[in-house]
Scaffold this motif. Structure first.
Motif, mmCIF file in Angstrom:
data_model
loop_
_atom_site.group_PDB
_atom_site.id
_atom_site.type_symbol
_atom_site.label_atom_id
_atom_site.label_comp_id
_atom_site.label_asym_id
_atom_site.label_seq_id
_atom_site.Cartn_x
_atom_site.Cartn_y
_atom_site.Cartn_z
ATOM 1 N N GLY A 203 17.949 56.792 25.538
ATOM 2 C CA GLY A 203 19.041 57.397 24.773
ATOM 3 C C GLY A 203 19.707 56.314 23.953
ATOM 4 N N SER A 207 18.790 52.303 23.454
ATOM 5 C CA SER A 207 18.451 51.933 22.088
ATOM 6 C C SER A 207 19.158 50.642 21.689
ATOM 7 C CB SER A 207 18.868 53.075 21.158
ATOM 8 O OG SER A 207 18.644 52.743 19.818
ATOM 9 N N HIS A 208 20.435 50.537 22.034
ATOM 10 C CA HIS A 208 21.197 49.342 21.671
ATOM 11 C C HIS A 208 20.872 48.157 22.570
ATOM 12 C CE1 HIS A 208 23.712 51.129 18.547
ATOM 13 N NE2 HIS A 208 23.566 52.251 19.245
ATOM 14 N N LEU A 209 20.566 48.432 23.828
ATOM 15 C CA LEU A 209 20.289 47.339 24.767
ATOM 16 C C LEU A 209 18.851 46.828 24.646
ATOM 17 C CD1 LEU A 209 22.145 48.618 27.969
ATOM 18 C CD2 LEU A 209 22.982 47.123 26.149
ATOM 19 N N GLY A 210 18.018 47.557 23.910
ATOM 20 C CA GLY A 210 16.642 47.094 23.750
ATOM 21 C C GLY A 210 15.853 47.120 25.041
ATOM 22 N N LEU A 211 16.143 48.111 25.878
ATOM 23 C CA LEU A 211 15.393 48.254 27.123
ATOM 24 C C LEU A 211 14.451 49.444 27.016
ATOM 25 C CD1 LEU A 211 18.323 47.546 29.606
ATOM 26 C CD2 LEU A 211 16.196 46.234 29.477
ATOM 27 N N PHE A 280 23.764 44.968 32.553
ATOM 28 C CA PHE A 280 22.437 44.405 32.841
ATOM 29 C C PHE A 280 22.267 44.089 34.322
ATOM 30 C CE2 PHE A 280 22.970 43.263 28.304
ATOM 31 C CZ PHE A 280 21.875 43.929 27.795
ATOM 32 N N SER B 108 15.265 42.167 28.296
ATOM 33 C CA SER B 108 16.648 42.264 27.829
ATOM 34 C C SER B 108 17.617 41.996 28.970
ATOM 35 C CB SER B 108 16.923 43.672 27.291
ATOM 36 O OG SER B 108 16.101 43.952 26.195
ATOM 37 N N GLY B 109 18.688 41.289 28.645
ATOM 38 C CA GLY B 109 19.790 41.149 29.600
ATOM 39 C C GLY B 109 19.766 39.896 30.432
ATOM 40 N N ASP B 127 16.204 37.672 24.046
ATOM 41 C CA ASP B 127 15.995 38.413 25.297
ATOM 42 C C ASP B 127 15.404 39.780 24.993
ATOM 43 O OD1 ASP B 127 18.602 39.221 24.246
ATOM 44 O OD2 ASP B 127 18.995 40.201 26.173
ATOM 45 N N GLY B 128 14.179 39.969 25.434
ATOM 46 C CA GLY B 128 13.514 41.263 25.282
ATOM 47 C C GLY B 128 13.572 41.754 23.846
ATOM 48 N N TRP B 129 13.902 43.030 23.711
ATOM 49 C CA TRP B 129 14.045 43.636 22.386
ATOM 50 C C TRP B 129 15.517 43.633 21.972
ATOM 51 C CZ3 TRP B 129 11.462 48.768 24.376
ATOM 52 C CH2 TRP B 129 10.133 48.499 24.770
ATOM 53 N N HIS B 130 16.327 42.870 22.678
ATOM 54 C CA HIS B 130 17.771 43.068 22.610
ATOM 55 C C HIS B 130 18.481 42.208 21.568
ATOM 56 C CE1 HIS B 130 21.835 42.488 24.784
ATOM 57 N NE2 HIS B 130 21.906 43.581 24.061
ATOM 58 N N ARG B 174 17.821 44.004 15.826
ATOM 59 C CA ARG B 174 19.090 44.400 16.452
ATOM 60 C C ARG B 174 20.205 43.409 16.128
ATOM 61 N NH1 ARG B 174 15.411 46.790 19.660
ATOM 62 N NH2 ARG B 174 15.874 48.909 20.351
ATOM 63 N N PRO B 197 14.080 52.811 16.920
ATOM 64 C CA PRO B 197 14.629 52.961 18.273
ATOM 65 C C PRO B 197 15.055 54.404 18.514
ATOM 66 C CG PRO B 197 16.209 51.912 16.824
ATOM 67 C CD PRO B 197 14.943 52.029 16.046
ATOM 68 N N PRO B 198 15.146 54.807 19.800
ATOM 69 C CA PRO B 198 15.668 56.145 20.069
ATOM 70 C C PRO B 198 17.098 56.295 19.545
ATOM 71 C CG PRO B 198 15.259 54.923 22.142
ATOM 72 C CD PRO B 198 14.794 54.063 21.015
ATOM 73 N N THR B 202 22.656 56.635 15.785
ATOM 74 C CA THR B 202 23.875 55.976 16.276
ATOM 75 C C THR B 202 23.986 54.541 15.766
ATOM 76 O OG1 THR B 202 22.796 55.186 18.309
ATOM 77 C CG2 THR B 202 23.824 57.361 18.405
ATOM 78 N N TRP B 203 22.992 54.111 14.994
ATOM 79 C CA TRP B 203 23.043 52.753 14.431
ATOM 80 C C TRP B 203 23.712 52.800 13.052
ATOM 81 C CZ3 TRP B 203 18.565 48.875 15.443
ATOM 82 C CH2 TRP B 203 18.174 48.920 16.792
#
Lengths: 437, 314
Positions: A203, A207-211, A280, B108-109, B127-130, B174, B197-198, B202-203
């Protein structure tokens, strides 16, 4: 047990709420002899003396809770939980029976393993441990387990929990073959091709967290498939840990069609949403994932209107060092047994009797143990009881939980609703929030 | 600032502060001896759980020019592969007396998790796709210096920037989108739905899958790297189709505005997203991004660690 060793217990001053009472309950004193309720009088009435007395004044006496979904980790992953430590957590949470999930090592796909789990539960003596069986051998999704054979060891609930059965042919056969055995197929609904590598709900937050996202559709496709398989096979389906609004709708429609479908929801799915992952912290990683506020509202509505029958914990202990890993490698799951009552009473906005139905007598029926759990509080009935303080607040402290692991997502949270005593087969296994063994 | 983990927590003020510091560092790098004693005695550990020689060398060059002691924690030979938890690794290395960790991880994170377990500063090297905040900062620095704009809160105002390609799996996209829009730019992302992205609505971006409709109408074209493994995930049918729809070829390059900058975070996939030689383009700034990377990372290290003796670097 030695015949001279007659155990008696009095529970005095409590307000009984059970399947036969109204929401207000009735004030009574209870006398228990050798595991069964022997005498019930109006509170303050004359009661035979007993070896021990539990004070239930200002408290509610309920049939003990039944958890349809507990991971006890034994055999195989005793570093995270044992049947004894998990049973203690269960007793402290007001549970007198827990269904042990079969994703142990070895898996619960044979009578030997099932009997071992049941016996370890007996040895711990804190709650009844009811083993579930696998749907497929080794939970590998390839070959059916001999259901009738496992039924001889008392198994009535079969699941590959942690894995959904992916193969539609195999699942069709499982429903067909089991349909005249009177057992239940409990499905972990997840089409795994849609969730490869997933860490959290798909969701806007992910999407924003890139997970990598776990889309709702991955659950809903399997809920739909299994409902339709039940329709053509006459099998019996229990949907484990429902997490999405659309799943609730489909289950509601299936029930309206008269199909043998039941469902459970976990406290974490109706109290936490995907925004928790912004920290996270892998303590919030769980399968299925925490969803959105809209899903939470739909789950609560499903509980209120009876679409969802039961609240189940999906208690999933993991040792700290397993959770202190990056989100992709940390295993999914969170503790639940010791917080389930408080979260259910405090956050659902349902009357107490309805909450107790979802924690006790509804799951007892689904687990096939309604002959001894979730019973009316009445003379002659087995004394599997919880004494509850629904209005008493406390703060969750991970270091004070009885589970061997500490992965509660509610650390530091103020909650309302506490378990005072728990009685298993007429013995007080928890007195004033203290486990007695 | 204690950490640089992501663009949102840096904020527009922080971005401007780093960009100003970067101007100083560019000046340092032009000196005959491009080295200052700003971080003498401070130990910096680069903790790359995911290989990235380019980013690691950029950080190490930056740290050395500021006279920090930089150590490399090599994951392949470490206990990470021996069942040690991430927390154990961080606490062990931290106990050796580390001022800052430069962390790169495929998930990510991780920089946020790591910062719970150490008093050292954390600089996120991806970090990851973040997030990849130093990439975003060097991209902002590159754009504004190429356009001759001062380091202000609205230094990218009025610009329209196209980011083309695999936005879904891109930490560069991002962070860039957050940084570019924070400084006043408008961003249009160009990708097929499978590489978005899903919930992309919202972006704070425009979205299109038609590169031809935007190439002639943007101030910057930012090409993302297309990873070949995406083919096996059915995200695009094949690389040829991807190149045809989303590659920068001669026809598209010819339609770019004269002053339009062409950027790429590297490494480039020649023949996939880049069908022209950047050297043939009027305003390719791809190598400028790399050299600016050292200056911007010096600025970040100095901002995080050098607050005790700020006059040394200037």
């Amino acid at each position: 047990m030695n015949a001279r060793e007659v155990n008696t217990l009095n529970i005095v001053g409590g307000r009984v709420i059970d399947p036969t009472t109204d929401a207000d309950g009735r004030l009574v004193d209870i006398h228990v002899v050798d595991g069964r309720i022997a005498v019930i009088v109006e509170a303050g009435g004359a009661l035979p003396s007993a070896d021990s007395v539990l004070d239930a004044s200002n408290a509610v006496v309920s049939p003990g809770f039944v958890d349809l979904h507990t991971h006890l980790r034994e055999p195989g992953r005793e570093e995270s939980e044992t049947i004894e430590t998990g049973s203690r957590a269960a007793a402290l949470g007001g549970f007198t029976a827990v269904v042990a999930m079969p994703n142990t090592d070895p898996a619960q796909d044979s009578r030997a393993v099932v009997e071992f789990v049941r016996e370890q539960g007996r040895r711990a003596g804190l709650c009844e441990v009811v083993p579930s069986g696998c749907i497929t051998v080794g939970r590998a999704g390839e070959q059916l387990v001999p259901y009738a054979e496992l039924m001889k060891s008392g198994v009535t609930l079969f699941t590959d929990d942690g894995n959904g059965v992916q193969d539609p042919l195999l699942m069709r056969r499982a429903f067909e073959y089991s349909s005249d055995l009177g057992v239940t197929m409990a499905q972990h609904c997840e089409v795994s091709r849609l969730t490869a590598g997933a860490v959290m709900h798909e969701g806007s937050c992910c999407s924003h967290l890139g997970l990598p996202g776990w889309p709702s559709i991955a659950e809903e496709l399997m809920v739909h498939r299994d409902i339709e398989l039940v329709r053509i096979t006459g099998g019996r389906l229990h949907v484990l840990h429902v997490s999405t609004a659309r799943s609730v709708e489909m289950i509601r429609a299936a029930k309206a069609d008269g199909l043998s479908v039941t469902a459970e929801v976990t406290p974490h799915h109706f109290t936490l949403d995907d925004e928790s992952l912004r920290s996270f912290d892998p303590v919030f990683k769980v399968n299925p994932p925490l969803r959105t506020m809209a899903d939470i509202e739909a789950l609560k509505a499903g509980l209120r209107d009876g679409t969802i029958d039961a609240i189940a914990t999906d208690h999933a202990p993991h040792a700290d060092h397993l959770k202190e890993q990056p989100l992709d490698t940390a295993p999914p799951g969170m503790l639940g047994l010791e917080t389930a009552f408080a979260l259910s009473v405090g956050e659902l906005g349902m009357d107490l009797r309805s909450v107790l139905a979802c924690l006790s007598w509804n799951p007892a029926r689904i687990a096939g143990i309604a002959d001894r759990h979730g019973r009316p509080v009445a003379v002659g009935e087995p004394a599997n009881l919880a004494v509850l303080d629904p209005g008493v607040g406390w703060t969750v402290d991970r270091r004070r939980l009885a589970s061997k692991s500490r992965n509660t997502p509610y650390e530091g949270r103020s909650v309302t609703g506490r378990v005072r005593h728990t009685v298993l087969n007429g013995r007080a296994v928890v007195i004033d929030q203290v486990a007695q063994r | 600032m204690k950490h640089l983990r992501g663009i949102p927590e840096l904020g527009v003020e922080g971005i401007v502060r780093i960009l100003n510091l970067a101007d100083h560092m560019v000046e340092v790098n032009r000196r005959p001896v491009p080295k200052v004693p700003a971080l003498v005695g401070r130990t910096v550990v680069s903790l790359f759980f995911e290989d990235s020689t380019r980013t690691r060398i950029s950080f190490e060059t930056a740290a050395k020019r500021l006279s920090a002691d930089i150590m490399t924690f090599s994951v392949s030979t470490s206990s990470v592969n021996k069942g040690e938890s991430l927390r154990d690794t961080i606490e062990t290395v931290s106990a050796m007396g580390v001022a800052a960790f430069i962390v790169r991880h495929k998930t990510s994170g991780v920089p946020w998790q790591v910062s719970q377990w150490t008093d050292a500063s954390i600089i996120n090297a991806g970090d990851g796709w973040h997030q990849h905040p130093t990439q975003a900062l060097l991209d902002c620095h590159t754009i504004r210096t190429e356009l001759g704009r001062p380091a202000t809160e609205d230094c990218l105002a009025g610009l329209r920037i196209a980011i083309v390609g695999d936005v879904r799996h891109s930490r560069v996209a991002r962070s860039d989108i957050q940084a570019f829009t924070a400084l006043g730019a408008r961003v249009v992302v160009v990708a097929p739905r499978t590489l978005l992205p899903p919930e992309v609505h919202t972006w704070p971006v425009e979205v299109t899958s038609d590169l031809d409709s935007v190439v002639a109408d943007v101030d910057v074209v930012y090409m993302l790297r297309m990873q070949r493994e995406r083919m096996s995930e059915a995200l695009v049918p094949d690389l040829g189709e991807y190149s045809n729809r989303f590659g920068l070829d001669h026809a598209r390059a010819a339609r770019l505005r004269d002053e339009c900058l062409v950027m790429h975070p590297g490494p480039m996939n020649r023949g996939v997203e880049m069908l022209v030689d950047p050297a043939d383009l009027r305003r390719s700034v791809v190598t400028r991004q790399v050299s600016n990377g050292v200056a911007v990372r010096m600025a970040v290290l100095f901002d995080v660690l050098g607050d005790t003796n700020p006059e040394v670097a200037s």
